[in-house]
Design an enzyme around this catalytic site. Structure first.
Site, PDB file in Angstrom:
ATOM      1  N   ARG A   1      45.092  26.592  37.951  1.00 35.12           N
ATOM      2  CA  ARG A   1      43.928  27.641  37.764  1.00 35.12           C
ATOM      3  C   ARG A   1      43.022  27.302  36.465  1.00 35.12           C
ATOM      4  NH1 ARG A   1      45.291  34.016  37.635  1.00 35.12           N
ATOM      5  NH2 ARG A   1      46.390  33.616  35.505  1.00 35.12           N
TER       6      ARG A   1
ATOM      7  N   LYS B   1      39.145  32.280  34.143  1.00 38.32           N
ATOM      8  CA  LYS B   1      39.970  32.909  33.171  1.00 38.32           C
ATOM      9  C   LYS B   1      39.374  32.281  31.474  1.00 38.32           C
ATOM     10  CE  LYS B   1      44.481  34.712  32.729  1.00 38.32           C
ATOM     11  NZ  LYS B   1      44.066  35.959  32.366  1.00 38.32           N
TER      12      LYS B   1
ATOM     13  N   GLU C   1      39.000  44.847  40.630  1.00 36.80           N
ATOM     14  CA  GLU C   1      40.401  44.775  39.885  1.00 36.80           C
ATOM     15  C   GLU C   1      40.631  45.771  38.573  1.00 36.80           C
ATOM     16  OE1 GLU C   1      41.091  40.941  38.350  1.00 36.80           O
ATOM     17  OE2 GLU C   1      39.078  40.703  37.448  1.00 36.80           O
TER      18      GLU C   1
HETATM   19  N1  PXG Z   1      42.821  40.229  36.658  1.00 29.87           N
HETATM   20  C1  PXG Z   1      42.678  39.876  35.247  1.00 29.87           C
HETATM   21  C2  PXG Z   1      41.122  40.194  34.894  1.00 29.87           C
HETATM   22  C3  PXG Z   1      43.317  39.381  34.279  1.00 29.87           C
HETATM   23  O1  PXG Z   1      43.087  38.998  33.134  1.00 29.87           O
HETATM   24  C4  PXG Z   1      45.053  39.411  36.428  1.00 29.87           C
HETATM   25  C5  PXG Z   1      44.074  40.024  37.115  1.00 29.87           C
HETATM   26  C6  PXG Z   1      46.345  38.956  36.524  1.00 29.87           C
HETATM   27  O2  PXG Z   1      46.531  37.552  36.791  1.00 29.87           O
HETATM   28  P1  PXG Z   1      47.962  37.065  36.729  1.00 29.87           P
HETATM   29  O3  PXG Z   1      47.807  35.584  37.180  1.00 29.87           O
HETATM   30  O4  PXG Z   1      48.678  37.352  35.377  1.00 29.87           O
HETATM   31  O5  PXG Z   1      48.809  37.454  37.955  1.00 29.87           O
HETATM   32  C7  PXG Z   1      44.810  39.130  34.740  1.00 29.87           C
HETATM   33  C8  PXG Z   1      45.817  38.777  33.655  1.00 29.87           C
HETATM   34  C9  PXG Z   1      46.676  41.732  29.004  1.00 29.87           C
HETATM   35  C10 PXG Z   1      46.298  40.414  29.482  1.00 29.87           C
HETATM   36  O6  PXG Z   1      47.166  41.834  27.927  1.00 29.87           O
HETATM   37  C11 PXG Z   1      46.076  40.222  30.874  1.00 29.87           C
HETATM   38  C12 PXG Z   1      45.613  38.824  31.391  1.00 29.87           C
HETATM   39  C13 PXG Z   1      45.433  37.922  30.282  1.00 29.87           C
HETATM   40  C14 PXG Z   1      45.616  38.363  29.147  1.00 29.87           C
HETATM   41  C15 PXG Z   1      45.996  39.501  28.650  1.00 29.87           C
HETATM   42  O7  PXG Z   1      47.114  42.730  30.064  1.00 29.87           O
HETATM   43  N2  PXG Z   1      45.349  38.320  32.659  1.00 29.87           N
END
Ligand code: PXG
Length: 313
Positions: free
Chosen positions: A50, A150, A183
């Site tokens: 990713r 991301k 989301e």
């Molecule tokens: N949607 C978004 C916008 C994200 O940033 C997820 C979904 C979940 O993705 P994963 O791959 O982790 O299952 C994310 C996750 C936080 C934080 O502080 C969250 C994310 C990145 C940095 C910090 O909650 N990303």
């Protein structure tokens, strides 16, 4: 704590990038949030894929192969002696001048990897479920900053997070520009109804936890899985709702915009998926430490935690 910075390990105090770094000046960069459980980096290959997809779209030449990047993550955990950790991997455009033009960042990207202890959500949130709201800030249009990226430009989500904070809730639903649920600010969202697990098909990041949970639901729980357009109305009338993310793992939602979901308690499918997800996190990834015969890393972690008097989760 030792930080990986451009191929070297440096002390936290010395882990610095320039004020001319375009990641800082413009949010011009990419990142991943990754987690290690009992010496296994969960879905590390998928996180790296990713990350490289984000960099490809942003036209950032990483300068390391995926294999080298995986090795760098593994080494960061080893150098810090960590088995259970939250890992932040960041690639910035690198140092440039005060203009936007990425061609000026010709020295190449800055790459750093931080491995730290995990900050866990309080246990009662998993037991009782979250109350969340929908916020006015909509998720980015796919031809603005595609939510699949991301990137370091997280202002869209941060504005929504501020609105969640203002409303006094820990997470918030963001809609897409057409009014469908996309989301949450840092988590994906799911609903269960009539034996079907549904999650938004567009306007959201393709979460690694999301994909893992969909696979478990299909293969191990006999749930039908649908990626589709979903409105708030459907979420209000779901039997169960939960969020997924690397940090949150899988967390129940019991109230949205003042409406109780189901009976207002975490549902059985949510709790079953959470248990199966925990089992997968120990197996499905890249091993950091080679196990010697008769040496069980997980057992060692449990023993260490027992010594410290903390529970695992
Ligand atoms: N949607 C978004 C916008 C994200 O940033 C997820 C979904 C979940 O993705 P994963 O791959 O982790 O299952 C994310 C996750 C936080 C934080 O502080 C969250 C994310 C990145 C940095 C910090 O909650 N990303």
């Amino acid at each position: 704590m030792k930080i990986y910075l451009n191929g070297k390990f440096v002390a936290k105090e010395d882990a610095k990038v320039s004020v001319f770094d375009h990641g800082l000046l413009y949010g011009d960069g990419a990142f991943e949030g990754i987690r290690a459980y009992s010496g296994v980096v969960f879905k590390l290959g998928e996180h790296i894929d990713r990350l490289y997809e984000t960099c490809h779209t942003m036209m950032i030449g990483v300068g390391l192969t995926k294999k080298e990047m995986i090795a760098a993550v593994v080494k960061t955990l080893k150098v810090n002696g960590l088995r259970d950790a939250y890992i932040r991997l960041v690639i910035t455009r690198g140092d440039g001048d005060l203009g936007l033009d990425p061609r000026k960042c010709n020295a190449g990207p800055n790459i750093f990897i931080i491995a730290d202890k995990i900050v866990l959500y309080p246990a009662e949130l998993y037991k009782n479920g979250l109350t969340i709201v929908t916020v006015p800030t909509v998720r980015n249009h796919p031809e603005a900053i595609n939510p699949q990226l991301k990137s370091l430009n997280y202002l869209n989500n941060i504005l929504a997070k501020i609105e969640a904070n203002n409303a006094g809730v820990p997470e918030a639903i963001m809609l897409d520009g057409n009014g469908y649920v996309a989301e949450c600010t840092g988590d994906n969202i799911f609903m269960v109804k009539d034996g079907i697990l549904k999650t938004p098909i567009q306007g959201r990041l393709r979460g690694i936890t999301r994909d893992a949970v969909m696979e478990i639901a299909q293969k191990k729980c006999g749930l039908k899985v649908q990626e589709t357009l979903i409105t708030r109305h459907e979420f209000f009338n779901a039997e169960e709702v939960f969020l997924t993310g690397t940090a949150a793992e899988l967390i129940p939602v019991v109230k949205i915009d003042g409406r109780f979901i189901g009976n207002g308690k975490p549902g059985p499918e949510t709790l079953r998926l959470l248990k199966l997800f925990h089992e997968a996190t120990r197996k499905d990834g890249v091993k950091v430490y080679e196990r010697n015969k008769g040496h069980d890393a997980r057992q060692e972690t449990l023993e260490r935690q027992k010594e410290k008097g903390v529970s695992e989760r």
